[in-house]
Design an enzyme around this catalytic site. Structure first.
Site, PDB file in Angstrom:
ATOM      1  N   TYR A  62       0.762  -0.979   0.033  1.00  0.00           N
ATOM      2  CA  TYR A  62       0.072  -0.062   0.042  1.00  0.00           C
ATOM      3  C   TYR A  62       0.830   1.264   0.035  1.00  0.00           C
ATOM      4  O   TYR A  62       1.953   1.361   0.686  1.00  0.00           O
ATOM      5  CB  TYR A  62      -0.979   0.017   1.413  1.00  0.00           C
ATOM      6  CG  TYR A  62      -2.356  -0.347   0.975  1.00  0.00           C
ATOM      7  CD1 TYR A  62      -2.915   0.504  -0.231  1.00  0.00           C
ATOM      8  CD2 TYR A  62      -3.094  -1.329   1.313  1.00  0.00           C
ATOM      9  CE1 TYR A  62      -4.379   0.285  -0.468  1.00  0.00           C
ATOM     10  CE2 TYR A  62      -4.366  -1.570   0.935  1.00  0.00           C
ATOM     11  CZ  TYR A  62      -5.020  -0.788  -0.009  1.00  0.00           C
ATOM     12  OH  TYR A  62      -6.276  -0.904  -0.422  1.00  0.00           O
ATOM     13  N   GLU A 100      -0.732   4.689  -0.727  1.00  0.00           N
ATOM     14  CA  GLU A 100      -1.441   6.097  -1.033  1.00  0.00           C
ATOM     15  C   GLU A 100      -0.503   7.409  -0.833  1.00  0.00           C
ATOM     16  O   GLU A 100       0.053   7.313  -0.069  1.00  0.00           O
ATOM     17  CB  GLU A 100      -2.417   6.143  -0.002  1.00  0.00           C
ATOM     18  CG  GLU A 100      -3.819   5.485  -0.416  1.00  0.00           C
ATOM     19  CD  GLU A 100      -4.349   4.525   0.257  1.00  0.00           C
ATOM     20  OE1 GLU A 100      -3.464   3.822   0.854  1.00  0.00           O
ATOM     21  OE2 GLU A 100      -5.597   4.137   0.444  1.00  0.00           O
ATOM     22  N   THR A 128      -3.783   5.193 -22.296  1.00  0.00           N
ATOM     23  CA  THR A 128      -3.397   3.935 -21.594  1.00  0.00           C
ATOM     24  C   THR A 128      -2.151   3.537 -21.977  1.00  0.00           C
ATOM     25  O   THR A 128      -1.415   4.146 -22.867  1.00  0.00           O
ATOM     26  CB  THR A 128      -4.507   2.839 -22.088  1.00  0.00           C
ATOM     27  OG1 THR A 128      -4.525   2.877 -23.570  1.00  0.00           O
ATOM     28  CG2 THR A 128      -5.905   3.111 -21.789  1.00  0.00           C
ATOM     29  N   LYS A 148      -1.767  -0.264 -25.427  1.00  0.00           N
ATOM     30  CA  LYS A 148      -2.287  -0.612 -26.758  1.00  0.00           C
ATOM     31  C   LYS A 148      -0.899  -0.375 -27.564  1.00  0.00           C
ATOM     32  O   LYS A 148      -0.155  -1.403 -27.462  1.00  0.00           O
ATOM     33  CB  LYS A 148      -3.201   0.491 -27.186  1.00  0.00           C
ATOM     34  CG  LYS A 148      -4.511   0.309 -26.310  1.00  0.00           C
ATOM     35  CD  LYS A 148      -5.482   1.169 -27.016  1.00  0.00           C
ATOM     36  CE  LYS A 148      -6.958   0.889 -25.858  1.00  0.00           C
ATOM     37  NZ  LYS A 148      -7.047   1.939 -24.666  1.00  0.00           N
ATOM     38  N   ARG A 158      -1.656  -3.298 -18.745  1.00  0.00           N
ATOM     39  CA  ARG A 158      -2.869  -2.359 -18.763  1.00  0.00           C
ATOM     40  C   ARG A 158      -2.764  -1.410 -17.673  1.00  0.00           C
ATOM     41  O   ARG A 158      -2.135  -1.684 -16.566  1.00  0.00           O
ATOM     42  CB  ARG A 158      -3.958  -3.307 -18.180  1.00  0.00           C
ATOM     43  CG  ARG A 158      -4.371  -4.448 -19.019  1.00  0.00           C
ATOM     44  CD  ARG A 158      -5.750  -5.048 -18.850  1.00  0.00           C
ATOM     45  NE  ARG A 158      -6.760  -4.418 -19.600  1.00  0.00           N
ATOM     46  CZ  ARG A 158      -6.847  -4.824 -20.920  1.00  0.00           C
ATOM     47  NH1 ARG A 158      -6.282  -5.512 -21.439  1.00  0.00           N
ATOM     48  NH2 ARG A 158      -7.616  -3.923 -21.634  1.00  0.00           N
TER      49      ARG A 158
HETATM   50  N1  DSN Z   1     -11.745  -0.716 -25.480  1.00  0.00           N
HETATM   51  C1  DSN Z   1     -10.660   0.086 -26.087  1.00  0.00           C
HETATM   52  C2  DSN Z   1     -10.785  -0.001 -27.715  1.00  0.00           C
HETATM   53  O1  DSN Z   1     -10.910  -1.237 -27.849  1.00  0.00           O
HETATM   54  O2  DSN Z   1     -10.406   0.826 -28.438  1.00  0.00           O
HETATM   55  C3  DSN Z   1     -10.901   1.523 -25.909  1.00  0.00           C
HETATM   56  O3  DSN Z   1     -11.210   1.922 -24.701  1.00  0.00           O
END
Ligand code: DSN
Length: 406
Positions: free
Chosen positions: A45, A47, A226, A229, A235
Site C-alpha cells: 500500500y 497512498e 493507456t 495498446k 494495462r
Molecule cells: N476498449 C478500447 C478499444 O478497444 O479501443 C478503448 O477503451
C-alpha cells in the site's frame, strides 16, 4: 494455483497462441513486463506520491514510481520543467474522468469526438459518467470520414467549452493537433488529447506529437494514454499535464478518485517505457504502419470498403454494407476461424451499435508476433474467405502458430 484456474489460464494462453489477433487495442507484453506484473510490489500500500505517502515501507516503491515518471517523460521527449506526469491511474477511463474532475466543474461544457464517429465512451458519450456529469457536445467526421475540424470550431464558437477533448479509438487518419490547438487557443479553452490508441506511434514519431509541433509550438495542455495498446505495456494509464495543471491532476487522482496505486503495474509501466525507447521498438511501430497499409490495400483489392479510403496508423474500419454481412456476424464468422476483430459502428451507421455495419481491424498485436507484409496479404485472403462462409480455421491457426506469442 488452483487447478481449475490454472487450467483456464493455460487455455487462454493456447487461445492467444492459436488466434490471429486483429483487435486494434490489444497487444502482447514482453516477458519482462509479465514478470513485473507478477512482482511482490502488488503486496504494498502506498497512498500518496513519492516522498509523501500515508504508509511506511515505501522506499523502493518511491524509486519505482519516480523512475516510471522519468522514463515516461523521456519517452515523449518532454522536459520536466514544462510537463509533469501522473503514472498512477488504474486505466484509461478513470484517467480521463480524473482529468475532467481536475479542470472542470460539474455541468461545465466540453467537446469530444462522438463514439459513433470513432471517438471513445469517456469523451462525453451520454451513457458514460463523462456525459452524465459534464455538458459534452460531440463532433464527428465529415462525409469523407475525416475528422471534421470545422465542426469542432463551430461548436467551440457556439458553446464556449472549457475543454476540448480529442483522440479516438476507431479513426485511421493522422489527427492534426496543430489545427485543434489553434481552435483551443482561439476560444481560450484547454486542449486534452487522449492518445491511448496511438501512444506507441507518437513515442517513436511515426504519428505527429500532441505535445508540441516540429516548430516547437506548444499544442495540448493535457495528454492521457493507456499503456497497453500500441505502447505495448501492461494495462494501465498515465496523465501528462503542463506543470501548472499537475497539482490539480495529482489531487484528482489521489485522493480524488483512487486509493493505493497498483505498484506492480507501475513497475511494469516503467519497463514498457524503457522498451519503447529502443531502436527495436521504433522499427516495430514502423512495421505496424506498413502492415496496416498492406492489409487495407489487399482488402480493397477484394472489394472491401474502408472508411475514409485508407489508413495512416495502426487500424482501419471496414464498412461491410456492400458485403451483405453485419459487423456482428462478421465478428462471429472470423472468430469461428481463429481470427479475432471487433464489430464497430461506421460513421452514420444505419444499424444499431450492438450489431453495427463495420468491423475494426488493427495490426499492433500481429506485428508484435513478427508478422510482416507477406502475412498481411495472407490474412486479407483469410478474412475474405471467412466472410464468404468458407472454413479457413486450420489455415489461420497454422499461420498464428508460426508466430508465437511472447
Ligand atoms: N476498449 C478500447 C478499444 O478497444 O479501443 C478503448 O477503451
Amino acid at each position: 494455483m488452483d487447478k481449475q484456474l490454472d487450467k483456464l489460464n493455460k487455455l487462454e494462453d493456447k487461445r492467444q497462441l492459436e488466434t490471429i489477433n486483429l483487435i486494434a487495442s490489444e497487444n502482447y507484453v514482453s516477458p519482462a513486463i509479465r514478470e513485473a506484473m507478477s512482482s511482490r510490489l502488488t503486496n504494498k500500500y502506498s497512498e500518496g506520491y513519492p516522498g509523501a505517502r500515508y504508509y511506511p515501507g515505501n522506499q523502493y516503491v518511491d524509486e519505482v514510481e519516480t523512475l516510471a515518471q522519468k522514463e515516461a517523460l523521456k519517452t515523449f521527449n518532454l522536459k520536466n520543467s514544462t510537463w509533469g506526469v501522473n503514472v498512477q491511474p488504474y486505466s484509461g477511463s478513470p484517467a480521463n474522468f480524473a482529468v475532467y474532475a481536475a479542470v472542470l466543474e460539474k455541468n461545465d461544457t466540453a467537446l469530444g469526438m462522438a463514439l459513433s464517429s470513432g471517438g471513445h465512451l469517456t469523451h462525453g458519450f451520454k451513457v458514460s459518467h463523462s456525459g452524465r456529469f459534464f455538458n459534452f457536445f460531440q463532433y464527428g467526421v465529415d462525409k469523407n470520414g475525416l475528422l471534421n475540424y470545422e465542426e469542432v470550431e463551430n461548436l467551440a464558437q457556439k458553446y464556449k467549452p472549457r475543454l476540448i477533448v480529442c483522440g479516438a479509438s476507431a479513426y485511421s487518419r493522422i489527427i492534426n493537433f496543430i489545427k485543434l490547438s489553434k481552435i483551443a487557443k482561439k476560444y481560450n479553452t484547454l486542449l486534452m488529447v487522449d492518445i491511448a490508441h496511438i501512444a506507441g506511434l507518437v513515442a517513436t514519431g511515426v504519428h505527429p506529437s500532441p505535445f508540441s509541433a516540429k516548430s516547437g509550438q506548444a499544442l495540448a495542455d493535457i495528454v492521457t494514454t493507456t499503456t497497453h495498446k500500441t505502447l505495448r505495456g501492461p494495462r494501465g494509464a498515465i496523465i501528462f499535464g503542463r506543470a501548472e495543471l499537475m497539482p490539480a491532476i495529482n489531487k484528482s487522482i489521489f485522493p480524488g478518485h483512487q486509493g493505493g496505486p497498483h505498484n506492480h503495474q507501475t513497475l511494469a509501466i516503467a519497463q514498457a517505457f524503457i522498451e519503447a525507447q529502443t531502436p527495436k521498438f521504433k522499427q516495430y511501430t514502423v512495421q505496424i504502419i506498413k502492415n496496416t497499409k498492406t492489409l487495407a490495400k489487399e482488402l480493397q483489392k477484394l472489394n472491401f470498403n474502408i472508411v475514409s479510403g485508407g489508413t495512416d496508423n495502426h487500424l482501419f474500419l471496414l464498412d461491410l454494407t456492400n458485403k451483405g454481412v453485419s459487423g456482428g456476424d462478421a465478428e462471429k464468422l472470423l472468430e469461428k476461424n481463429n481470427i479475432i476483430a471487433n464489430r464497430n459502428t461506421v460513421p452514420n451507421d444505419p444499424r444499431k451499435p450492438f450489431d453495427p455495419s463495420g468491423i475494426r481491424i488493427g495490426t499492433p498485436a500481429c506485428t508484435t508476433r513478427g508478422m510482416k507484409e507477406k502475412e498481411m496479404k495472407k490474412i486479407a485472403q483469410l478474412i475474405d474467405k471467412a466472410l464468404c462462409g468458407q472454413d479457413v480455421k486450420n489455415e489461420a491457426k497454422k499461420l498464428a502458430m508460426e508466430f508465437p506469442t511472447p
